[in-house]
Design an enzyme around this catalytic site. Structure first.
Site, PDB file in Angstrom:
ATOM      1  N   ARG A 242     -76.534  31.385 -23.563  1.00  0.00           N
ATOM      2  CA  ARG A 242     -77.491  30.884 -22.574  1.00  0.00           C
ATOM      3  C   ARG A 242     -77.210  29.408 -22.332  1.00  0.00           C
ATOM      4  NH1 ARG A 242     -80.359  34.446 -25.862  1.00  0.00           N
ATOM      5  NH2 ARG A 242     -81.254  36.226 -24.724  1.00  0.00           N
ATOM      6  N   HIS A 332     -76.099  30.250 -15.822  1.00  0.00           N
ATOM      7  CA  HIS A 332     -76.528  31.483 -16.479  1.00  0.00           C
ATOM      8  C   HIS A 332     -75.667  32.661 -16.042  1.00  0.00           C
ATOM      9  CE1 HIS A 332     -79.309  34.297 -18.384  1.00  0.00           C
ATOM     10  NE2 HIS A 332     -79.976  33.268 -18.853  1.00  0.00           N
ATOM     11  N   ARG A 335     -73.052  34.731 -18.241  1.00  0.00           N
ATOM     12  CA  ARG A 335     -73.498  35.859 -19.062  1.00  0.00           C
ATOM     13  C   ARG A 335     -73.438  37.160 -18.272  1.00  0.00           C
ATOM     14  NH1 ARG A 335     -76.498  35.158 -23.484  1.00  0.00           N
ATOM     15  NH2 ARG A 335     -78.183  36.596 -22.903  1.00  0.00           N
TER      16      ARG A 335
END
Length: 405
Positions: A242, A332, A335
């Site tokens: 994160r 982000h 991810r």
């Protein structure tokens, strides 16, 4: 005989306290120092009880009689006037001393060890911006559902629907804390279910097409910004942590000999310690960065303050400068990029989810997953880094295709 004002004023102090009665239990107690106290004597539940009505002349004879009459009416209705007075006094104290901001600050302090630092800071900032200006000085006991809804609607009208829902949840937590500690009697947010427009979920923007991933990786390599930022950009797709976990990474969390990044529980969203196996490519970036920031605390310190990590907007700002807008790629999004590609390439979904540190709802399965998959995760992370290298140079992407197990 009933008392008169003249008789009260003419009464002289004596060596011991004495009483001047007015009837129906009301009397004036005159003290040796000259003070005069109104008292009312009554029986409740078989016991003699006294109730104080104040000091003469602040409380006049007429006012004392009025208070006695009110108390007698309560007694007639089966209510103990002394208990009624204590409840009223408690309510006044709550109204005067327990403002929303005061209780919210207490709640924030109680949550400091329970929340991740970034979550705690966001909660405090949300309250300071959107709640305290309107609710801060208000007594907890006086805030009702329409008043709270007006505050939430003000946020919603700006298009910040998710913020309005988040604030409603925080306010509910604060009121439940206040109720548990005797500072409020009910939670007005509980009456607002369905009063706000529902949140329309939106996934983080991410590049997942292999060819475009290759373009992104080449752009990251060519970025000519602050060196720690360059390293963070190159490391992000390799570890797919994160953004908050990455920017606040500390050198003490890394074991370069074992090739592991051990993130402590208090930094993780799910409040569980997490291990990130490091590929040889990730290790090379870290060793390149260490001479510059390795003597400090953070891998990626702030440009202005080395004692703090880089800003939470640094990665996204760098992506914008490279030409990737917010609808194309975000910090982000690394991810989502890894999750999408690894699933499409046939890796075990449980291994992927465990490496992403997603919560497992089934407790038995979660315990099993925590104990397993480290060898597969280490293999996957190295294969993923090799796969990204192949995309960077436009090579064959079938090298890490795995059969689902």
């Amino acid at each position: 005989m009933p008392l008169t004002v003249t008789a009260i004023r003419n009464a002289k102090p004596r060596a011991k306290p004495y009483k001047l009665t007015d009837g129906a239990g009301l009397y004036l107690e005159i003290m040796p120092n000259g003070s005069r106290y109104w008292r009312w004597r009554y029986r409740y539940a078989g016991k003699d009880t006294r109730l104080a009505f104040g000091v003469f002349p602040e409380v006049t004879l007429a006012e004392a009689r009025e208070r006695k009459d009110d108390a007698r009416r309560a007694l007639r209705d089966g209510i103990d006037p002394a208990t009624q007075r204590r409840a009223a006094r408690h309510k006044r104290l709550l109204s005067a001393e327990t403002t929303f901001e005061g209780v919210a600050r207490q709640w924030l302090a109680s949550q400091k060890r329970k929340m991740a630092p970034i979550t705690h800071k966001k909660a405090e900032r949300t309250l300071e911006l959107f709640a305290f200006p309107w609710l801060g000085p208000r007594p907890m006991t006086e805030i009702d559902p329409p008043e709270l809804l007006a505050v939430l609607k003000r946020i919603e009208s700006r298009g910040a629907n998710e913020t309005a829902h988040r604030l409603k949840a925080r306010v509910g937590q604060i009121f439940r804390y206040a109720i548990a500690h005797g500072m409020a009697t009910r939670d007005p947010s509980a009456d607002l279910r369905g009063a706000l427009a529902p949140i329309v979920s939106k996934s983080h923007a991410a590049i997942t097409d292999p060819a475009k991933v290759g373009d992104l990786l080449r752009a990251l390599d060519a970025y000519a910004g602050h060196f720690p930022t360059c390293c963070a950009l190159r490391l992000a797709p390799l570890v797919f942590a994160r953004p908050g976990e990455l920017r606040r990474a500390e050198w003490s969390e890394f074991d370069l000999d074992a090739g592991e990044w051990r993130i402590p529980a208090d930094k993780m969203k799910m409040r569980e310690a997490h291990v990130v196996p490091l590929s040889t490519q990730a290790m090379a970036i870290l060793r390149d960065l260490h001479p510059l920031t390795g003597r400090g605390r953070y891998l990626f310190p702030g440009i202005r303050t080395a004692g703090e990590p880089m800003s939470n907007n640094t990665i996204n700002a760098a992506l914008r400068r490279m030409g990737f807008d917010r609808d194309t790629m975000t910090g982000h999004g690394f991810r989502a990029m890894a999750s999408t590609r690894l699933n499409e390439l046939g890796w075990n979904p449980d291994v992927i989810e465990r490496q992403l540190a997603h919560a497992e709802r089934n407790k038995v399965r979660a315990a099993y997953n925590r104990a397993q998959y480290m060898a597969e995760r280490r293999s996957m992370m190295q294969a993923w880094a090799d796969y990204l290298d192949s995309l960077r140079v436009g090579g064959n992407v079938a090298a890490i295709r795995r059969k689902r197990v």
